[in-house]
Design an enzyme around this catalytic site. Structure first.
Site, PDB file in Angstrom:
ATOM      1  N   HIS A 126       0.813  -1.220   0.000  1.00 29.44           N
ATOM      2  CA  HIS A 126       0.000   0.000   0.000  1.00 29.44           C
ATOM      3  C   HIS A 126       0.846   1.270   0.000  1.00 29.44           C
ATOM      4  O   HIS A 126       0.540   2.220  -0.711  1.00 29.44           O
ATOM      5  CB  HIS A 126      -0.933   0.025   1.221  1.00 29.44           C
ATOM      6  CG  HIS A 126      -1.932  -1.080   1.246  1.00 29.44           C
ATOM      7  ND1 HIS A 126      -1.681  -2.285   1.863  1.00 29.44           N
ATOM      8  CD2 HIS A 126      -3.177  -1.167   0.723  1.00 29.44           C
ATOM      9  CE1 HIS A 126      -2.738  -3.075   1.727  1.00 29.44           C
ATOM     10  NE2 HIS A 126      -3.657  -2.421   1.040  1.00 29.44           N
ATOM     11  N   GLU A 161       2.867  -1.549   7.709  1.00 29.91           N
ATOM     12  CA  GLU A 161       3.849  -1.602   6.636  1.00 29.91           C
ATOM     13  C   GLU A 161       5.111  -0.815   6.977  1.00 29.91           C
ATOM     14  O   GLU A 161       6.220  -1.215   6.589  1.00 29.91           O
ATOM     15  CB  GLU A 161       3.218  -1.138   5.330  1.00 29.91           C
ATOM     16  CG  GLU A 161       2.089  -2.067   4.890  1.00 29.91           C
ATOM     17  CD  GLU A 161       1.587  -1.812   3.481  1.00 29.91           C
ATOM     18  OE1 GLU A 161       2.117  -0.918   2.797  1.00 29.91           O
ATOM     19  OE2 GLU A 161       0.650  -2.531   3.056  1.00 29.91           O
ATOM     20  N   ARG A 176     -22.531  13.836  16.526  1.00 24.04           N
ATOM     21  CA  ARG A 176     -23.113  14.832  15.627  1.00 24.04           C
ATOM     22  C   ARG A 176     -24.288  14.207  14.878  1.00 24.04           C
ATOM     23  O   ARG A 176     -24.336  12.993  14.679  1.00 24.04           O
ATOM     24  CB  ARG A 176     -22.080  15.308  14.603  1.00 24.04           C
ATOM     25  CG  ARG A 176     -20.865  16.019  15.173  1.00 24.04           C
ATOM     26  CD  ARG A 176     -20.015  16.544  14.017  1.00 24.04           C
ATOM     27  NE  ARG A 176     -18.848  17.286  14.484  1.00 24.04           N
ATOM     28  CZ  ARG A 176     -17.643  16.765  14.645  1.00 24.04           C
ATOM     29  NH1 ARG A 176     -17.450  15.472  14.387  1.00 24.04           N
ATOM     30  NH2 ARG A 176     -16.639  17.504  15.052  1.00 24.04           N
ATOM     31  N   ARG A 189     -16.228  21.506  21.283  1.00 30.49           N
ATOM     32  CA  ARG A 189     -17.616  21.068  21.266  1.00 30.49           C
ATOM     33  C   ARG A 189     -18.404  21.663  22.428  1.00 30.49           C
ATOM     34  O   ARG A 189     -19.636  21.727  22.376  1.00 30.49           O
ATOM     35  CB  ARG A 189     -17.672  19.534  21.323  1.00 30.49           C
ATOM     36  CG  ARG A 189     -16.976  18.830  20.161  1.00 30.49           C
ATOM     37  CD  ARG A 189     -17.772  18.922  18.884  1.00 30.49           C
ATOM     38  NE  ARG A 189     -19.045  18.252  18.998  1.00 30.49           N
ATOM     39  CZ  ARG A 189     -19.208  16.933  18.788  1.00 30.49           C
ATOM     40  NH1 ARG A 189     -18.173  16.165  18.481  1.00 30.49           N
ATOM     41  NH2 ARG A 189     -20.407  16.383  18.898  1.00 30.49           N
TER      42      ARG A 189
END
Length: 274
Positions: free
Chosen positions: A15, A85, A173, A227
């Site tokens: 990847h 990886e 949310r 928040r």
């Protein structure tokens, strides 16, 4: 998993498309690939090593210390691939560098949060360990991040971080068309009461995998939103980037001092001076 090369000495990763020649021992892990350049602006050297999917890897030096950065995309699944990886090609220390939402009222937009442990609300780490396994940030990484923030004069907070799999309903949310997930209404208040400092999407998986593999990991995030107060501003991103880069240099110095003292772990009796 490695690449398709028939060369037995080729350790190219599927990847990330990196090899052991491409990365330093310590790697910064931002989510957004655009953050890579914002991090490397603080380095003396920065060489592109690989770009594949959401993963962009650059290696260079900060204050003479070898350092790498690999973007991971959004969320814990892709972050776990990066840790897997990178570890396979020799990296042993990981510092997540990101943004977050704060949930304690005294935390201002632009402040830093140094994670001491993770609330594992992401599902990726569940594929590695049982649900009550703790996501504890490495003590040396936390120490280096705090020392870096102190040296740079940046306001910071330390404490637990909640990592979610969902940006919307998983963080309390509303979703599309004001959809509300079960138990979402009281999520932030419950976390706030437990003295959790912030919410993001990758730290607990990165820290958990590092602990499982016997590696070091931690996280530093810039507060973009509070928040509790409703304040939102994409400010202070460079503070996390610079703090993490300096922390890598301090970790390298800590490792040198440990070796000189014959110590296995950094502790308060050791000094970085001199």
């Amino acid at each position: 998993m490695t690449g398709d090369s028939e060369d037995p000495n080729d350790d190219s990763q599927y990847h990330l498309d990196v090899t052991s020649e491409d990365v330093a021992d310590t790697v910064l892990l931002p989510g957004d690939p655009d953050r890579v350049d914002k991090i490397t602006q603080f380095w003396e050297t920065a060489d592109d090593r690989a770009r594949h999917r959401e993963y962009h890897t650059v290696t260079g030096r900060y204050e003479g210390t070898p350092i790498s950065v690999t973007s991971t995309g959004i969320g814990s699944p892709s972050a776990a691939i990066a840790v897997e990886e990178l570890a396979r090609v020799g990296a042993d220390t990981f510092l997540r560098v990101g943004s977050c939402g704060a949930i304690q009222p005294e935390m201002d937009v632009g402040d830093l949060v140094v994670t001491t442990g993770g609330v594992r609300q992401e599902g990726t780490s569940d594929a590695y360990v049982r649900e009550d396994y703790p996501a504890v940030a490495d003590f040396e990484v936390v120490t280096a991040l705090v020392a870096a923030a102190e040296r740079l004069g940046y306001d910071y907070h330390t404490g637990p971080t909640m990592s979610a799999d969902s940006f919307y309903t998983g963080q309390g949310r509303p979703g599309f068309d004001d959809y509300e997930a079960p138990d979402a209404e009281g999520l932030v208040e419950e976390l706030k009461a437990a003295n959790v400092k912030n919410i993001e999407m990758e730290a607990s998986a990165i820290i958990t995998l590092a602990n499982v593999f016997g590696l070091r990991a931690g996280a530093v995030c810039t507060v973009y939103a509070n928040r509790e107060t409703g304040e939102f501003q994409t400010a202070g991103e460079n503070r996390a980037a610079e703090t993490a880069s300096l922390a890598v240099h301090l970790l390298a110095r800590m490792d040198e001092v440990k070796a000189e003292a014959g110590a296995d772990r950094w502790h308060a009796g050791l000094s970085l001076d001199g």
